[in-house]
Motif scaffolding. Structure first.
Motif, short mmCIF file in Angstrom:
data_model
loop_
_atom_site.label_atom_id
_atom_site.label_comp_id
_atom_site.label_asym_id
_atom_site.label_seq_id
_atom_site.Cartn_x
_atom_site.Cartn_y
_atom_site.Cartn_z
N GLN A 1 0.82 -1.20 0.00
CA GLN A 1 0.00 0.00 0.00
C GLN A 1 0.86 1.26 0.00
O GLN A 1 0.56 2.24 -0.68
N ASP B 1 3.93 1.59 -1.19
CA ASP B 1 4.52 1.75 -2.52
C ASP B 1 3.52 2.35 -3.49
O ASP B 1 3.84 3.25 -4.29
N GLY B 2 2.28 1.85 -3.42
CA GLY B 2 1.25 2.40 -4.31
C GLY B 2 0.95 3.85 -4.01
O GLY B 2 0.76 4.67 -4.93
N ALA B 3 0.91 4.19 -2.73
CA ALA B 3 0.63 5.58 -2.36
C ALA B 3 1.75 6.51 -2.82
O ALA B 3 1.50 7.65 -3.24
N ALA C 1 -6.44 8.14 -4.71
CA ALA C 1 -5.94 6.76 -4.57
C ALA C 1 -4.89 6.67 -3.48
O ALA C 1 -4.84 5.70 -2.71
N ALA C 2 -4.03 7.68 -3.39
CA ALA C 2 -3.03 7.69 -2.33
C ALA C 2 -3.67 7.78 -0.96
O ALA C 2 -3.25 7.13 0.00
N ALA D 1 -5.04 4.45 -0.09
CA ALA D 1 -3.96 3.54 0.29
C ALA D 1 -3.49 3.81 1.71
O ALA D 1 -3.25 2.88 2.50
N ASN E 1 -5.95 2.43 4.10
CA ASN E 1 -5.79 0.98 4.22
C ASN E 1 -4.58 0.63 5.09
O ASN E 1 -4.60 -0.33 5.86
N ILE E 2 -3.52 1.42 4.96
CA ILE E 2 -2.34 1.17 5.80
C ILE E 2 -2.68 1.35 7.27
O ILE E 2 -2.32 0.52 8.12
N SER F 1 -8.27 -4.96 -0.93
CA SER F 1 -7.99 -3.53 -0.73
C SER F 1 -6.54 -3.20 -1.05
O SER F 1 -6.22 -2.08 -1.45
N ALA F 2 -5.65 -4.18 -0.87
CA ALA F 2 -4.24 -3.97 -1.19
C ALA F 2 -3.94 -4.13 -2.67
O ALA F 2 -2.80 -3.91 -3.08
N GLY F 3 -4.96 -4.50 -3.47
CA GLY F 3 -4.76 -4.59 -4.90
C GLY F 3 -4.65 -5.98 -5.46
O GLY F 3 -4.37 -6.15 -6.65
#
Length: 385
Positions: free
Chosen positions: A205, A207-209, A219-220, A223, A226-227, A271-273
């Motif tokens: 999460q 890394d994606g953010a 989206a960030a 993420a 979610n973290i 949620s983590a993709g």
């Protein structure tokens, strides 16, 4: 007195010297009635000293005492001291006792043959009566032999008991060590399952953010949410795990994850993709807590590995089926084989194998022929504690 006896038992040389001293006291008391007191005492010393070493050198002591007895018989005949009777000759019985108790019956039998020769020599040279020389001596030596047999058997029994106690102590220490090792392994496995899963999701999460923070702030933000959610859930589960490790993990204390727990893991991974499909059949909410926890951890660890190593376009399928006597778990993914477990330590798979072994189940993990990875486990529902 008992303490002194136990102390002497551990110091055989001291005990034998005391026995020799007691024999020499009888020589001192008998010396004034002899024809030559000084010669009498010299012979007494010669008879008593070997007794000090009867347990260190039993064969040598027996030979020395028998030789001294025969020599004194000859000397007494020559110098006409036939009436001088040495109480220290009781050492011959002590030597016989020592041979029977510490050496063996064969050596003792040879010594008895020597005693017969010694008695015959005394009858011949010292004019002793057959009844006195044979009857009394035979009774005395027989008593020494029987006593040695009895005490030897008792000593052998004590040694066997001591050996068994030593083995029992060793087994207890080894069992305690194995229990400590098993407990450390269990703690490491539980902590790995809780921490590694949450940290892996949070890393993905994060890394994606970091990539989306400028181009796609929404989206960030999702993420980061979610973290935070994953971190709070991991902290709560870590606290529950620590509480269980502090107490005895009886089945009543263990969490019962069931179908809701599996759905939550799948939702967190989604949620983590990671695209995950979950298929459940059978009643999973009323199985044994240890089995329920095992199912939950296997699914959790397997999906964590997919998220970390199967690539950005990976998809996973989770199938959990309860049957009459067991639960089957299968996790499939379509990850790229070249990227699978490239950076992994392998602790997750080891932990799964250990957990399945504790639950008396089976685990099969490996690459699929069509690509991706497959983890399949079977856990029995009825555990033999």
């Amino acid at each position: 007195m008992r303490r002194f006896s136990l102390w002497l038992r551990g110091k055989p040389l001291v005990a034998d010297c005391m026995l020799a001293a007691a024999l020499f006291v009888t020589e001192l008391l008998s010396a004034p009635q002899s024809k030559g007191p000084w010669l009498f005492l010299v012979v007494g010393v010669a008879l008593c000293v070997p007794v000090c070493f009867r347990r260190r050198h039993p064969r040598l002591v027996a030979v020395v005492l028998l030789t001294e007895s025969m020599t004194w018989t000859i000397v007494a005949h020559v110098i006409d001291h036939k009436e001088d009777a040495h109480p220290a000759l009781l050492a011959l019985g002590i030597a016989l006792y020592t041979l029977v108790a510490y050496v063996g019956r064969v050596d003792a039998g040879v010594f008895v043959a020597g005693l017969v020769v010694d008695s015959a020599l005394a009858i011949w040279l010292l004019n002793q009566s057959v009844l006195g020389a044979v009857g009394v001596s035979a009774l005395f030596f027989a008593l020494c032999w029987i006593t040695a047999e009895f005490l030897g058997a008792r000593r052998a029994y004590d040694e066997e008991v001591a050996a068994r106690l030593a083995v029992a102590d060793y087994d207890r220490e080894r069992s305690a060590h194995e229990a400590v090792v098993a407990e450390r392994t269990r703690i490491a496995r539980e902590l790995h399952d809780v921490v590694a899963h949450a940290v892996s999701v949070m890393i993905v999460q994060a890394d994606g953010a970091s990539y989306a923070i400028r181009k796609n702030p929404q989206a960030a933000e999702a993420a980061l949410a979610n973290i935070a959610s994953t971190g709070r859930e991991a902290l709560g589960e870590l606290r529950r795990t620590v509480a269980l490790l502090r107490d005895d993990d009886s089945p009543e204390q263990m969490p019962q994850h069931g179908s809701a727990g599996l759905a939550k893991v799948v939702q967190m991974m989604s949620s983590a993709g990671l695209a995950v499909e979950l298929e459940q059949s059978g009643q999973l909410d009323n199985i044994a807590p240890r089995v329920s926890l095992g199912v939950h951890r296997i699914v959790q660890e397997s999906l964590t590995n997919v998220l970390r190593h199967a690539g950005p376009e990976a998809k996973a399928w989770v199938r959990v089926h309860r049957r009459e006597n067991d639960v089957t778990i299968e996790i499939l993914d379509n990850g790229t084989p070249a990227t699978r477990f490239v950076q992994g330590s392998g602790n997750g798979l080891v932990g799964m194998r250990e957990r399945v072994a504790v639950l008396h189940g089976t685990l099969d993990a490996g690459r699929r022929g069509s690509g991706g990875w497959r983890v399949a486990a079977t856990l029995p529902l009825h555990l033999d504690d």
